[in-house]
Design a protein around this motif. Sequence first.
Motif, PDB file in Angstrom:
ATOM      1  N   GLU A 200      17.946 -36.923  -1.218  1.00  0.00           N
ATOM      2  CA  GLU A 200      17.612 -36.183  -0.005  1.00  0.00           C
ATOM      3  C   GLU A 200      16.121 -35.875   0.083  1.00  0.00           C
ATOM      4  N   LYS A 203      13.872 -38.450   1.653  1.00  0.00           N
ATOM      5  CA  LYS A 203      13.837 -38.615   3.103  1.00  0.00           C
ATOM      6  C   LYS A 203      12.866 -37.625   3.739  1.00  0.00           C
ATOM      7  N   ASP A 204      12.835 -36.411   3.171  1.00  0.00           N
ATOM      8  CA  ASP A 204      11.880 -35.433   3.682  1.00  0.00           C
ATOM      9  C   ASP A 204      10.461 -35.883   3.386  1.00  0.00           C
ATOM     10  N   ASN A 207       9.059 -38.307   5.742  1.00  0.00           N
ATOM     11  CA  ASN A 207       8.561 -37.668   6.958  1.00  0.00           C
ATOM     12  C   ASN A 207       7.131 -37.175   6.777  1.00  0.00           C
ATOM     13  N   ARG A 340      17.243 -31.320  11.526  1.00  0.00           N
ATOM     14  CA  ARG A 340      17.962 -32.055  10.485  1.00  0.00           C
ATOM     15  C   ARG A 340      18.005 -33.558  10.723  1.00  0.00           C
ATOM     16  N   ARG A 342      17.352 -36.998  10.747  1.00  0.00           N
ATOM     17  CA  ARG A 342      16.234 -37.678  10.091  1.00  0.00           C
ATOM     18  C   ARG A 342      15.567 -38.721  10.970  1.00  0.00           C
ATOM     19  N   ASP A 343      16.378 -39.527  11.614  1.00  0.00           N
ATOM     20  CA  ASP A 343      15.784 -40.601  12.403  1.00  0.00           C
ATOM     21  C   ASP A 343      14.934 -40.048  13.533  1.00  0.00           C
ATOM     22  N   LYS A 345      13.331 -37.166  13.429  1.00  0.00           N
ATOM     23  CA  LYS A 345      12.103 -36.680  12.802  1.00  0.00           C
ATOM     24  C   LYS A 345      11.176 -37.835  12.446  1.00  0.00           C
ATOM     25  N   LEU A 346      11.804 -38.916  11.977  1.00  0.00           N
ATOM     26  CA  LEU A 346      11.036 -40.107  11.611  1.00  0.00           C
ATOM     27  C   LEU A 346      10.200 -40.586  12.782  1.00  0.00           C
TER      28      LEU A 346
END
Lengths: 549, 259
Positions: A200, A203-204, A207, A340, A342-343, A345-346
Amino acid sequence: MKVNNFRSLKLLDFFQPIFRALNIDYPLMRKMVAMKLLMDQRRVPSILSQNMGKPKKAGNQFLKSLFIYVFYGLALVPFLFLGENYMFQISIMFGIMMFILMTTMISDFSSVLLDVRDKTILHTKPVSSRTISAAKLVHITIYLATITGAFILIPSAVMIAVQGIAYFLLFLAEVMLLILFILALTALTYIFILRFFSGEKLKDIINYVQIALSLGIVIGYQIVARVFDVVDLTFTYEFSWWHAFIPPMWFGAPFEMLFNQQYTSVIIIFSLLAVAAPVLSIYVYYRLMPSFERNLQKLLEEETKNKRKKRLLSTFWEKLVCRSREERFFYRFSTLMLSRERDLKLKVYPTLGLAVIFPFVFLFNQLSFGTYEELVQGQSYLNIYWSNIIIGIVVYMLQFSNSYKGAWIFETTDMDDKSLFYSAALKGFLMTYYLPIFLTLSIIFTIVFSSRIIPDLLVVFLSTVLHTLIAYKVVNDGRIPFSKPFESVQQGGSSMKTFLLMIVAGIFAGIHYAITQLDFGVYVYLALLLIMTPLLWKIVFKEKATMKV
Amino acid sequence: MLSLQNLMMSFAGKQVLKGIDLDVYQGQIIGYIGPNGAGKSTTLKIMLGLIEGYNGTVELFGQNIRTDGHTYKRRIGYVPENAEIYDNLTACEYLTFLGELYGLEQAVAERKAEELMTAFGMEDVFHSRISSFSKGMKQKTLIISSLLHDPDLIFLDEPLNGLDANSVMVIKDVLDKLAAKGKTIFYSSHIMDVVEKISNRIVLLVDGKIAADGSFEELKAESKQGSLEGIFKGLTGFEAHAHTADNVVRIVMDGDEGE
């Protein structure tokens, strides 16, 4: 099947020996790329688009975004008329190109590079992971090359006329090297991170790296511009050792060498770097590719955490921002999605990073035209509006989600006023994404410009809310948020509408500037905005009780 | 055919597989069962080369998959658990593509795909996009995609998800006949009664270890309980389901007290 008829693939066949030399199963790779291209063409998925009313022509969206790149390309043209100052003009042009391509790469193609969905389908087949990675790489390169092609279209025409065909050919060769370099550089960054972190957290981190990269590029671009002594308009170039770390400078050197017959050791070293660095980085990437794919598996690992986060503060905001109970729970849902998913935020975070950095970039630019005292006394704080150019893009992105299929819950609820969904999502955007940026900027700007600008900052905030509302009206009027898959986002990100919405930021800044020229103008304007903004918000979200779905 | 020796795997410090030893022979239909999270899918993914970093030895067709390259995958068919599929391709495009990845000629792959689709009664959607398929149709397409290249070893991860009763019977018979022809089938599921009907050898995985291994009769004799579900419950300590159901209903009925 007409799968094998892509023109780009025909071009690819030309490079076949290279792939074979690299131990890649060319026919299989070609098939995989063809499949990917075919799927890209059909980006609008059927499940939701059946209810979407008017089906869009999917293929056209990418073409439309290409047009924007052609337009951006105009930025290069003036530098072509700088005569024989090759080191300067080429470095600047490659600086701009690196900036555009790198941001595109990070925001639009990171998801392709880090795609793990292929794993179950492709990696279970008797294909080496090297071939699969190569297919991935070629897939991205095709897009990157198309975008670059659009970008240099106009400059190329001008270039041939002004500087001649030899110049153009060298330019073209270097552009190809640049594409390879950018690809490898991005991939290598990810490889590096993937090696040292897991699950996890990774993934952060990705970003944050994206933000850092996009900021780095902007700052780097500033440095390139400053390497040259622009003040006396001679663009003299003085070598310092650290220039070797600025890639765009390398690309200027071969021009200097071939057309100005400069054979100093610096020029030769830079020229060598321009060729060696891209080739070397691609080679390193090629060596690390298998371990990269292996480490990608980490992205699939789920950590089971069962901690409930405290939401006391957010409950307070909820109550403050939203009137009705329905709007409140959707606001809660939106903020969770925004923080939350992710995509999302990406795609959005790099843009948000730019929002932080742009005001300072332009502030510093003004500093070079005057003293610090003059700056602090003046209206330069209006540079804060630069951070608003991102609003259009981010609001546009709100309609997408990875779990877009979950949107059926909005259809089946018994709420008649579906516009509340969007109102809440916009508020969610303002509170979770925009406000932290704005507060940070405000604090720094208040320190620089003193507390006299506080009323102005309030005006900026209210105009932002209004801007967001306009963006919503223009970009996704009446659609349900988080209800479309990312595949239907146009590759290339921006469209004409989001581009026009950048100009809106300029209009607000212009009005604000005009107002500051009047005594107490700011206060009147502030009062006006205080009344107008909530009123318009209400009008926009009241007038349509039913939504276009 | 398939041999696992002391297979261990851990994710982020948590040990998922705690030393699995298993030998599977040609023509067997293995029912690999266990509760959710027991490590069934992980075992399959390791054998398919999707997960690396395991301890122990995995040998398929006598090849060590860690050292002998990816060619062994040519003889494997795989139906993934969560129906991963490129669904904006048509069935024709998708199946032909996968066939080609397995080394079939395009024309051969397409012909075989069409014949299999027809055999499953889906000839009229052969040129439709998979995204428009129902869950059962998608599942059948996945099963077809795993059989196109005539594999010797077939991995099925919950293959009957979303299939209607008729199709389940068809698939069951197909698997029986394939096994009779010398194919080996490795079938992972947590639905007991299906496993009971299809498999001739059952391997029960609990908490990363093999808890039982044998034919249904052997397992039955061992536990002296009627159905496999009974055995399963006995072996996994999951006997409280009546109580769970009561509890759920009670909570549901109280639901209107909430916000």
